[in-house]
Design an enzyme around this catalytic site. Structure first.
Site, PDB file in Angstrom:
ATOM      1  N   LEU A  55       6.632  -2.345  -3.838  1.00 59.44           N
ATOM      2  CA  LEU A  55       7.374  -2.514  -2.584  1.00 59.44           C
ATOM      3  C   LEU A  55       8.741  -1.846  -2.678  1.00 59.44           C
ATOM      4  CD1 LEU A  55       6.587  -6.309  -2.014  1.00 59.44           C
ATOM      5  CD2 LEU A  55       5.476  -4.333  -0.922  1.00 59.44           C
ATOM      6  N   LYS A 112       9.653   1.120 -10.412  1.00 58.90           N
ATOM      7  CA  LYS A 112      11.071   1.395 -10.624  1.00 58.90           C
ATOM      8  C   LYS A 112      11.653   1.965  -9.349  1.00 58.90           C
ATOM      9  CE  LYS A 112      11.257   5.134 -10.442  1.00 58.90           C
ATOM     10  NZ  LYS A 112      10.903   6.005  -9.258  1.00 58.90           N
ATOM     11  N   SER A 170      -1.430  -6.640   1.811  1.00 60.59           N
ATOM     12  CA  SER A 170      -0.535  -5.818   2.608  1.00 60.59           C
ATOM     13  C   SER A 170      -0.022  -6.677   3.756  1.00 60.59           C
ATOM     14  CB  SER A 170      -1.283  -4.580   3.101  1.00 60.59           C
ATOM     15  OG  SER A 170      -0.400  -3.738   3.815  1.00 60.59           O
ATOM     16  N   ARG A 171       0.834  -6.057   4.585  1.00 62.98           N
ATOM     17  CA  ARG A 171       1.353  -6.843   5.703  1.00 62.98           C
ATOM     18  C   ARG A 171       0.274  -7.068   6.745  1.00 62.98           C
ATOM     19  NH1 ARG A 171       6.609  -3.371   6.626  1.00 62.98           N
ATOM     20  NH2 ARG A 171       5.163  -1.876   5.721  1.00 62.98           N
ATOM     21  N   TYR A 208       1.539 -10.765   1.612  1.00 66.28           N
ATOM     22  CA  TYR A 208       1.830 -10.834   0.175  1.00 66.28           C
ATOM     23  C   TYR A 208       1.638 -12.263  -0.335  1.00 66.28           C
ATOM     24  CZ  TYR A 208       4.093  -6.414   1.443  1.00 66.28           C
ATOM     25  OH  TYR A 208       4.356  -5.169   1.932  1.00 66.28           O
ATOM     26  N   CYS A 217       0.824  -1.219   0.000  1.00 70.92           N
ATOM     27  CA  CYS A 217       0.000   0.000   0.000  1.00 70.92           C
ATOM     28  C   CYS A 217       0.851   1.258   0.000  1.00 70.92           C
ATOM     29  CB  CYS A 217      -0.938  -0.019   1.202  1.00 70.92           C
ATOM     30  SG  CYS A 217      -2.035  -1.445   1.177  1.00 70.92           S
ATOM     31  N   ILE A 230       2.597   5.480  -3.907  1.00 75.93           N
ATOM     32  CA  ILE A 230       2.465   5.438  -5.363  1.00 75.93           C
ATOM     33  C   ILE A 230       1.357   4.475  -5.788  1.00 75.93           C
ATOM     34  CG2 ILE A 230       4.288   3.696  -5.588  1.00 75.93           C
ATOM     35  CD1 ILE A 230       3.603   6.522  -8.107  1.00 75.93           C
ATOM     36  N   ALA A 231       1.034   3.482  -4.930  1.00 76.98           N
ATOM     37  CA  ALA A 231      -0.031   2.525  -5.268  1.00 76.98           C
ATOM     38  C   ALA A 231      -1.383   3.211  -5.385  1.00 76.98           C
ATOM     39  CB  ALA A 231      -0.083   1.410  -4.222  1.00 76.98           C
TER      40      ALA A 231
END
Lengths: 371, 371
Positions: free
Chosen positions: A91, A114, A50-51, A75, A25, A28-29
């Site tokens: 990630l 990236k 997510s974790r 994940y 999460c 940028i997501a």
């Protein structure tokens, strides 16, 4: 019976959406989640991993994801979800090789943020896993998909001619919180720092300008700025090609937002000053000076540069998602092979980035670029 | 008697024109001759000196010079003309030290084309001669005098902040005749080649951007292009300051006309793409992005850069002539001292150029800049 429409032939059915799992999460997501919604019906957000499931739930709610989106507290669970075709993976870079290879091994197509990896050998592990599973790989370099990029590419040969000199600058001024806490300044998370984050775009732009011909060697600029942990926060390099072309870039977390790409050729000069994220979402400006001469007595330019604006209904990140979906649908539904162009471009970018990093580490020696 | 207007007090009389001698009929002298006519009544073209009187006559006729302008068949004769206050000297660089010192020794003020000398020690001889005679020295770097330059300078501190990164690019694509025959590719005439011609402007622009603080060292970019006679026709360098500022420039006779100056600071970014000769004679555009942030979700820029256009009634070269005349009139008519700002800026430009040349000659080693 005559009033019933005939069932459409199978080939006329609209392709089923590509069902994305968002893996992590990160900030940028949120932009990518919106892009996936905009790219419907080609794309659908099927799941978030997510974790913790709570974080996934918060992300889904905050970003207007469909109620049907499944929420996974790990994940692993996301990758085990059989109703996920593809993962978007934002990630920290140090986790890419582990999770991108795991995703590919489970047959998920991979849209990877990236910088794609900490080094080319890590990237090669990811690409090998994708190839072994026959899944599509693409890095999430959004500006590649803006129609402006295609338009500039189209004009380059005739209007700029033989490209000789390229300059790219990408900086933004990070605040104190970023400089202390962002993953991009942490050696265990994004060890490439600004080179991996901002330099990635400069290197990609330079390669784009020369149609992805690799330089023969690079020399990093002396005096990069590092933080106390040794992570790069401002740096640059010069790239040299066998035929005498050269390019310079500089990237920084310390100066005002700047996104310049200047391409100078024998016949013309291209200027774009917002190449990574256009000033406005639905249009992208650039200018081209072509066959510019001095006016009589050198009192002006003849002709003057041409200004161009390329508009787009969808933002570049939604166009990226659509292109990724088109490729995935071809593989999933049409038996096509993965498109090799995208991993090839990724790898060249990574290889040049590795060479720049090596030049910095070796005291700004010239480092050969080995493909 | 009451109908007669009182004679104006001496201090109200308009200053007498500065009487220029144009020393050599180079192509660039045509632009300056026009500038002197435009700068009337501050300036007047009193004489032209060339290696033959016929050439001087042709130049005077071609450029609409007043019939009263005297025509001299040698540079010596021009310098012996008692009705010449100041010389404009556009001879090949290798002749500057001889003729500029001769002009100063005869009490002529000196407006000298760039590059001002082949090296700083030659320039020092010129400056010493000017100082000994109490005459004004100025180099003919026209863009310094455009009101756009003053406007950009005014905005830099507040809108760009602490300058950290500068990039300047100046190239034009010379034709075959230029590359074979122009004085700027001849080792005996302009041994500095493109570095002296185009690089001069880049270096000056970089120094301008940092308010003329000298860099501590320079490193030339490897792989400059030289012609068969060993004269530079494309080259570049990176400049470093003690506080971490850096600048890169590239200059070339081989690529399309490009005149970029980009100044990136902590608070903003200045872009100008025609800094040496504006696209149009009577206006100069530039843009400043200040305190630029990403829009929500990084979908654009907030605020967007500001575009500026600075207009001028007189072209920059006429404004340069007027400023030079103002200083000369102050000395000639008002007992003022020569303005030290202009030779100081010239010397810094020359010193940096020397260091770049030394770095090229030493195989792209770092060279300290010694003032």
């Amino acid at each position: 019976m005559s009033s019933a429409a005939p069932a459409p032939a199978p080939e006329e059915q609209p392709p089923r959406p590509v069902r994305f799992g968002i893996m992590g999460c990160a900030s940028i997501a949120r932009k990518l989640a919106r892009a996936m919604l905009l790219a419907a019906p080609a794309a659908a957000v099927a799941a978030v991993g997510s974790r913790s499931e709570a974080k996934a739930r918060l992300f889904a709610a905050d970003n207007g994801l469909p109620a049907a989106a499944r929420l996974h507290g790990s994940y692993e669970a996301l990758l085990d979800d059989p109703a996920v075709d593809a993962v978007y993976l934002p990630l920290p870079t140090s986790l890419h090789v582990q999770w991108a290879t795991a995703a590919a091994a489970r047959g998920k197509h991979v849209l990877l943020e990236k910088p794609t990896a900490l080094c080319a050998s890590d990237l090669d592990a990811i690409l090998a896993a994708c190839e072994a599973s026959g899944v599509q790989f693409m890095d999430s370099t959004m500006w590649m998909h803006h129609p402006r990029t295609a338009k500039m590419r189209e004009l380059l040969p005739a209007d700029v001619g033989d490209v000789r000199v390229i300059n790219s600058l990408f900086s933004f001024r990070a605040n104190e919180d970023f400089l202390q806490n962002d993953i991009r300044v942490k050696p265990d998370l994004d060890a490439l720092g600004v080179l991996g984050d901002a330099g990635w775009y400069c290197i990609r732009a330079i390669l784009w300008a020369v149609d992805y011909e690799l330089p023969k060697n690079v020399i990093a600029l002396p005096e990069p700025v590092k933080n106390q942990a040794g992570v790069l926060i401002a740096c640059g390099a010069t790239l040299y090609w066998a035929d005498g072309k050269m390019a310079t870039f500089h990237c920084s977390f310390l100066t005002n937002l700047t996104m310049d790409l200047t391409v100078i050729g024998t016949d013309g000069t291209l200027h774009v000053t917002d190449f990574i994220i256009p000033y406005e979402e639905k249009s992208g400006p650039f200018s081209v000076a072509s066959r510019s001469n001095f006016a009589e007595l050198h009192t002006g330019w003849v002709p003057q540069p041409s200004k161009h604006v390329v508009t787009t209904d969808l933002p570049q990140e939604a166009l990226m998602v659509k292109e990724f979906c088109r490729l995935v649908q071809g593989i999933r539904d049409g038996g096509a092979k993965p498109e090799g162009k995208w991993p090839a471009i990724t790898r060249k970018t990574q290889v040049v980035m590795d060479a720049v990093k090596a030049s910095i580490d070796k005291g700004f020696e010239s480092v050969d670029v080995v493909s």
